[in-house]
Design an enzyme around this catalytic site. Sequence first.
Site, PDB file in Angstrom:
ATOM      1  N   ARG A  69      -3.534   6.357   0.762  1.00 26.50           N
ATOM      2  CA  ARG A  69      -4.166   7.548   1.338  1.00 26.50           C
ATOM      3  C   ARG A  69      -3.291   8.299   2.330  1.00 26.50           C
ATOM      4  NH1 ARG A  69      -9.584   5.003   3.574  1.00 26.50           N
ATOM      5  NH2 ARG A  69      -8.128   3.273   3.882  1.00 26.50           N
ATOM      6  N   ARG A 103      -7.322  11.213  -6.145  1.00 27.19           N
ATOM      7  CA  ARG A 103      -8.475  10.317  -6.022  1.00 27.19           C
ATOM      8  C   ARG A 103      -9.780  11.040  -5.688  1.00 27.19           C
ATOM      9  NH1 ARG A 103     -10.965   7.241  -5.650  1.00 27.19           N
ATOM     10  NH2 ARG A 103     -11.147   6.173  -3.676  1.00 27.19           N
ATOM     11  N   TYR A 130     -14.264 -12.949   0.435  1.00 28.84           N
ATOM     12  CA  TYR A 130     -14.946 -11.679   0.141  1.00 28.84           C
ATOM     13  C   TYR A 130     -16.259 -11.910  -0.620  1.00 28.84           C
ATOM     14  CZ  TYR A 130     -11.341  -8.255   1.470  1.00 28.84           C
ATOM     15  OH  TYR A 130     -10.470  -7.444   2.157  1.00 28.84           O
ATOM     16  N   ARG A 161       0.825  -1.230   0.000  1.00 29.21           N
ATOM     17  CA  ARG A 161       0.000   0.000   0.000  1.00 29.21           C
ATOM     18  C   ARG A 161       0.851   1.269   0.000  1.00 29.21           C
ATOM     19  NH1 ARG A 161      -4.125  -1.621   4.387  1.00 29.21           N
ATOM     20  NH2 ARG A 161      -5.145  -3.377   3.399  1.00 29.21           N
ATOM     21  N   ASP A 210      -6.704  -3.264  -7.277  1.00 27.32           N
ATOM     22  CA  ASP A 210      -7.352  -3.861  -6.113  1.00 27.32           C
ATOM     23  C   ASP A 210      -7.550  -5.348  -6.375  1.00 27.32           C
ATOM     24  OD1 ASP A 210     -10.021  -4.539  -4.402  1.00 27.32           O
ATOM     25  OD2 ASP A 210      -8.922  -2.869  -3.515  1.00 27.32           O
TER      26      ASP A 210
END
Length: 366
Positions: free
Chosen positions: A40, A49, A163, A36, A85
Amino acid sequence: CSFIRSPKGFPKLKNDTFLRAARGEETEHTPVWCMRQAGRYLPEFRETRAAQDFFATCRSPKVCCELTLQPLRRFPLDAAIIFSDILVVPQALGMEVVMVPGKGPTFTEPLKEVEDLLKLRQKVDVTAELGYVFQAITLTRHSLEGRVPLIGFSGAPWTLMSYMIEGGGSTTMAKAKSWLYRHPEASHRLLRLLADVITDYLVGQVAAGAQALQLFESHAGHLGPEQFQDFALPYIRDIAQAVKSRLKEEALPLVPMIIFAKDAHYALRDLARAGYEVIGLDWTIQPREARAQTGKDVTLQGNLDPCALYAPKEKIGELVKKMLEGFGTQRYIANLGHGLYPDMSPEHVGAFVEAVHAHSRHINKH
C-alpha cells in the site's frame, strides 16, 4: 501479464545475485528485496486494489502478477515475492477469513474448542484449493522475463494456528497460547495438519515456478524458548526436510529456503540447524551477534528497522552502510527486519535499495 499455460519454458534468469547469496556463493553486490514490497505504500498498488476485496485480489492470478511486478518497475530489486497472503492456508482448510477495513483479517468462526478441529478439512487438495496461487506464480514467472528470481512463501504452523484461534491479530495471543498449555495434544494435531498442507503448498509453488521459498513464523516472539522448542521448531524443521525430499522425488529444482522467525533470537542456533539456507532476522538483533550464533554455513537476511525508512535519505544510506559492515557483504541478503508500512515514501524505499547496491559494491572493491 498474459497467462501462459505451460509452466515449462520459463525465460532465462538474467540476475541471479539473490539465489547465489542464498546458496552462499560469491556476489558482486549484496542483493536486496523488501518484505511487503508489493504494498500500500505504492500509489499504483492502491489504485489496482481499490475496487476489489482483498481475498478476491489474492484469487486473481492476473492482479497478483501485476501487484508483484509494480515495485520492480520502480526499484532495482534483486528478487520478486509473489503477492498473496499467509491466511490462504486456513481458507484451504475450510475456514472463512474476511478482510475488515480498519481491523485487518478476521475469521468469522475461529477455533474455540478442541472439537472445532473436526470442522477442518483433514485432507486438502492444494491444487483444487490454492491453484490460483500456483497460476499467479507461473504467470508472474513468465511476465518477469527473467529479470529477477521469484520467491514463493507460506506462514508457518504456529503463526497460522494463532490466527485460527485468535480470529485475527492479537497483542498477547492469549487464546492461542492457552491451547498450548491446556490442550497440548490437540495443538500438535493442528500443527501437524498445517505442516502437511504447507509442505504440499510449498512444493506446488516450486512446481509452478517459484525459485526460492520463505516460511514466515511471524508470531514466534509470542512464545518463550520452551514453547518454541515444543510447538514451533519441530514443524519448521519438518517442513524443510519434507519439502526437500519431495522436490527430489518429483525431480523439481532444489530451491533455497528462508526461515523468518520474528523475535526468536533465543532460537537462532537451532534455526541455523533447521535445514534452511537462509535465516531472516528482525531488527532487534546486532548483525555480529546474529553471525556469531548462526555460524558460517547459512546466509543471513535482514534486518534494517523498517522505521529507519522514515529518516532522511542520507541517514538511510548511513544506516545501510553500518548494517553491511556488521553483516559483511557475502552470504548476506539485505532486507528490512519486517514488512514495509503503508505510509512509507517510495522514494525512501528506493534510497534503501540503491544504498545497499552502492555501499556493498564499494566494500567489495576495497
